[in-house]
Scaffold this motif. Structure first.
Motif, PDB file in Angstrom:
ATOM      1  N   TRP A  20      -0.659   1.735  -5.883  1.00 50.57           N
ATOM      2  CA  TRP A  20      -0.251   3.195  -5.699  1.00 50.57           C
ATOM      3  C   TRP A  20      -1.722   4.113  -5.602  1.00 50.57           C
ATOM      4  O   TRP A  20      -2.623   4.171  -6.721  1.00 50.57           O
ATOM      5  N   PHE A  21      -1.907   4.608  -4.457  1.00 47.68           N
ATOM      6  CA  PHE A  21      -3.223   5.406  -4.466  1.00 47.68           C
ATOM      7  C   PHE A  21      -2.891   6.699  -4.956  1.00 47.68           C
ATOM      8  O   PHE A  21      -2.006   7.469  -4.216  1.00 47.68           O
ATOM      9  N   HIS A  22      -3.602   7.292  -5.679  1.00 47.56           N
ATOM     10  CA  HIS A  22      -3.135   8.733  -6.222  1.00 47.56           C
ATOM     11  C   HIS A  22      -4.287   9.775  -6.047  1.00 47.56           C
ATOM     12  O   HIS A  22      -5.506   9.364  -6.308  1.00 47.56           O
ATOM     13  N   LEU A  23      -3.891  10.910  -6.019  1.00 44.35           N
ATOM     14  CA  LEU A  23      -4.781  12.070  -6.001  1.00 44.35           C
ATOM     15  C   LEU A  23      -4.098  13.033  -6.711  1.00 44.35           C
ATOM     16  O   LEU A  23      -2.681  13.345  -6.569  1.00 44.35           O
ATOM     17  N   SER A  24      -4.526  13.909  -7.508  1.00 45.79           N
ATOM     18  CA  SER A  24      -4.024  15.496  -8.180  1.00 45.79           C
ATOM     19  C   SER A  24      -3.695  16.258  -6.942  1.00 45.79           C
ATOM     20  O   SER A  24      -4.266  16.132  -5.834  1.00 45.79           O
ATOM     21  N   ARG A  25      -2.899  17.248  -7.134  1.00 40.82           N
ATOM     22  CA  ARG A  25      -2.654  18.268  -6.220  1.00 40.82           C
ATOM     23  C   ARG A  25      -3.848  19.040  -5.984  1.00 40.82           C
ATOM     24  O   ARG A  25      -3.955  18.955  -4.626  1.00 40.82           O
ATOM     25  N   ILE A  78       0.790  -1.063  -0.168  1.00 44.41           N
ATOM     26  CA  ILE A  78       0.009  -0.097   0.219  1.00 44.41           C
ATOM     27  C   ILE A  78       0.919   1.144  -0.119  1.00 44.41           C
ATOM     28  O   ILE A  78       1.608   1.656   1.006  1.00 44.41           O
ATOM     29  N   ASN A  79       0.917   2.002  -1.217  1.00 40.84           N
ATOM     30  CA  ASN A  79       1.478   3.289  -1.218  1.00 40.84           C
ATOM     31  C   ASN A  79       0.857   4.123  -1.871  1.00 40.84           C
ATOM     32  O   ASN A  79      -0.316   3.897  -2.543  1.00 40.84           O
ATOM     33  N   GLY A  80       1.234   5.540  -1.779  1.00 38.29           N
ATOM     34  CA  GLY A  80       0.637   6.434  -2.538  1.00 38.29           C
ATOM     35  C   GLY A  80       0.690   7.988  -1.952  1.00 38.29           C
ATOM     36  O   GLY A  80       1.335   8.111  -0.749  1.00 38.29           O
ATOM     37  N   ILE A  81      -0.316   8.711  -2.461  1.00 37.92           N
ATOM     38  CA  ILE A  81      -0.277  10.170  -1.737  1.00 37.92           C
ATOM     39  C   ILE A  81      -1.029  10.158  -0.563  1.00 37.92           C
ATOM     40  O   ILE A  81      -2.161   9.549  -0.305  1.00 37.92           O
ATOM     41  N   ASP A  82      -0.704  10.922   0.429  1.00 32.32           N
ATOM     42  CA  ASP A  82      -1.607  11.151   1.583  1.00 32.32           C
ATOM     43  C   ASP A  82      -2.815  11.796   1.110  1.00 32.32           C
ATOM     44  O   ASP A  82      -2.997  12.555   0.271  1.00 32.32           O
ATOM     45  N   VAL A 131      -0.331  -1.221  -9.648  1.00 29.04           N
ATOM     46  CA  VAL A 131      -1.799  -0.863  -9.884  1.00 29.04           C
ATOM     47  C   VAL A 131      -2.175   0.683  -9.457  1.00 29.04           C
ATOM     48  O   VAL A 131      -2.296   0.805  -8.393  1.00 29.04           O
ATOM     49  N   ILE A 132      -2.519   1.567 -10.324  1.00 26.82           N
ATOM     50  CA  ILE A 132      -2.725   2.882 -10.043  1.00 26.82           C
ATOM     51  C   ILE A 132      -4.310   2.991  -9.389  1.00 26.82           C
ATOM     52  O   ILE A 132      -5.214   2.622 -10.441  1.00 26.82           O
TER      53      ILE A 132
END
Length: 495
Positions: free
Chosen positions: A151-156, A46-50, A209-210
């Motif tokens: 990878w858990f992603h969010l835009s800025r 589990i990785n990614g953006i806060d 996996v995004i």
């Protein structure tokens, strides 16, 4: 790489409510099928953006499946004990056994990404670490582990919106820390590093996996379906008996049949008086080196391999006589236990690595994979062929973490081995040292000899060189081992 995750994927509540019960049921069924056949372990990274929903997703998986068979590990800054071992040590120890699911939150990607994003390491250092991780993950896959990387992603803008929403709600305000806003300020730099890392480590055996973290319902469905598909595919492979195929070229053999072992002159002269004199001096040097301030910053790993009755035990005792009993541990290696068979083959050795200022002595070791397991057919040719590279990587990691790695192979002639076998049978206090397996292995020496030569050729590296010991004369063998040990130890400590 992240563009598709910034499209704002959505799943309506009605659609989510329709698929969620069946997805939960299917995941639970797959989990119990995994638990029943114990054919492989599952590791979820589990990785990614806060703010992208990593913690919520972990909680959801525990809710959907049986949490008794899910091991969740959240890694923060390494402890002093962890800093004294290789970088991967704390993750090695957290790997789940076959039949279990392990969720690793803040895993082996967190520190490299953060260190590069905030300027603590250079790009070359990062890329070297990523190459190491690719090889590590290849080993896990070859050992049968199902590795799923999210990878858990969010835009800025999405991250800012999420943080503000959490702060505005009195019930969730506590979840936003000052560090989260500091991270937001460095979003662009972090994203650039993360994109580089994901591109370098998204491989055929362990792709990333995004996950779009914008909509909780879409996020949950994507993670659940990805995990379910991975489990089903892996269970089907195990049930069909799928095995990796060997693609390496065959190992070459010398045309004249001369090799590293049969070229040794095994009966080297040394009288008892000379032996006792040199033994005392060498043990004294060893004791002084081990008490030095320089060694307090290092560790020592000694590997003893050799033919049956070659004198490994006697040589080890001459080493430990010079050491403080609080400073060393001798690890005699036998057949793996059921617990150890449920893990990658290096796992039982990862657990026994020494801290700084300590010594671990392996009486037989990880080289069993390319010796007894190869000769006896306990593993496939593909398994022992890949083990050479995996072992070299492991030993390089030990050295990079400050360990001094010394490896000894003890050889005796056929005639001397036979004499020692008979002596053991005749002496009541030595009978425990001789077993039917020893006699059987003696008959298989023509198969072991090329395996030993291949092992030495392929794993004697600049970081961990093999020392071949002529052991027909025990006095000579013990003195040679101590001399090599002391010389190399002093050289390493004086650098």
């Amino acid at each position: 790489m992240f563009e598709s995750a910034e499209l704002g994927h959505r799943l309506s509540k009605a659609d989510y409510d329709e698929i969620e019960p069946q997805l939960r049921t299917d995941l639970l069924n797959a989990q119990f099928e995994l638990l029943e056949n114990k054919g492989f372990a599952t590791v979820i990274l589990i990785n990614g953006i806060d703010g992208a929903g990593r913690g919520e997703t972990v909680n959801l998986l525990n809710e959907w499946m049986d949490p008794r068979h899910i091991e969740v590990h959240a890694f923060d800054k390494p402890t002093d004990e962890e800093r004294e071992r290789p970088f991967l040590w704390r993750f090695w120890r957290a790997l789940p056994a076959k039949g279990k699911i392990g969720i690793l939150f803040g895993n082996w990607y967190s520190d490299p990404i953060g260190d590069r994003a905030f300027g603590r390491i250079k790009k070359a250092h990062l890329d070297q670490r990523l190459s190491d991780l690719n090889r590590f993950e290849a080993m896990l896959a070859a050992e049968g582990v199902l590795l799923i990387k999210f990878w858990f992603h969010l835009s800025r803008q999405g991250q800012k919106k999420r943080l503000k929403a959490l702060e505005a709600n009195p019930d969730t305000r506590w979840r936003v820390r000052e560090a989260d806003w500091l991270f937001y300020e460095e979003y662009d730099r972090y994203r650039a590093v993360a994109e580089h890392v994901l591109r370098r480590t998204s491989t055929g055996i362990a792709p990333w996996v995004i996950v779009d973290g914008t909509d909780p319902q879409y996020r949950a469905a994507q993670v659940g379906n990805t995990l379910l598909e991975g489990l089903r595919r892996k269970i089907e492979q195990v049930n069909k008996g799928y095995r990796a195929r060997l693609t390496a070229a065959p190992l070459a053999r010398a045309v004249d049949e001369r090799n590293l072992l049969n070229a040794l002159v095994l009966n080297q002269p040394m009288e008892k008086k000379d032996y006792e004199s040199q033994l005392e001096k060498l043990q004294g040097r060893l004791a002084m080196a081990m008490r030095s301030e320089a060694f307090a910053k290092r560790s020592l790993v000694l590997v003893f391999e050799g033919m049956d009755a070659a004198g490994k035990g006697g040589a080890i005792r001459r080493v430990t006589q010079a050491l403080d009993t609080r400073q060393y541990q001798v690890s005699p290696i036998a057949a793996p236990s059921d617990e150890e068979r449920a893990q990658p083959y290096l796992w039982r050795f990862w657990r026994r690595l020494p801290r700084r200022g300590k010594v671990t002595i392996f009486d037989r070791s990880w080289y069993g994979r390319v010796l007894v397991e190869r000769v006896e057919g306990f593993c496939s040719e593909a398994d022992w062929m890949r083990a050479y590279t995996e072992i070299n990587d492991f030993e390089d990691q030990l050295v990079s973490a400050g360990a001094i790695v010394l490896k000894f192979w003890l050889s005796v002639s056929d005639e001397e081995q036979l004499r020692r076998f008979k002596a053991r049978e005749e002496a009541a206090f030595k009978r425990y040292k001789i077993t039917p397996d020893d006699w059987r292995n003696r008959e298989k020496w023509p198969l072991y000899e090329p395996a030993v030569c291949d092992m030495i050729d392929r794993t004697s590296t600049e970081n961990a060189v093999w020392t071949l010991v002529e052991a027909d004369n025990k006095y000579y063998a013990r003195v040679k081992i101590l001399r090599v040990l002391v010389d190399k130890l002093e050289l390493a400590l004086n650098k």
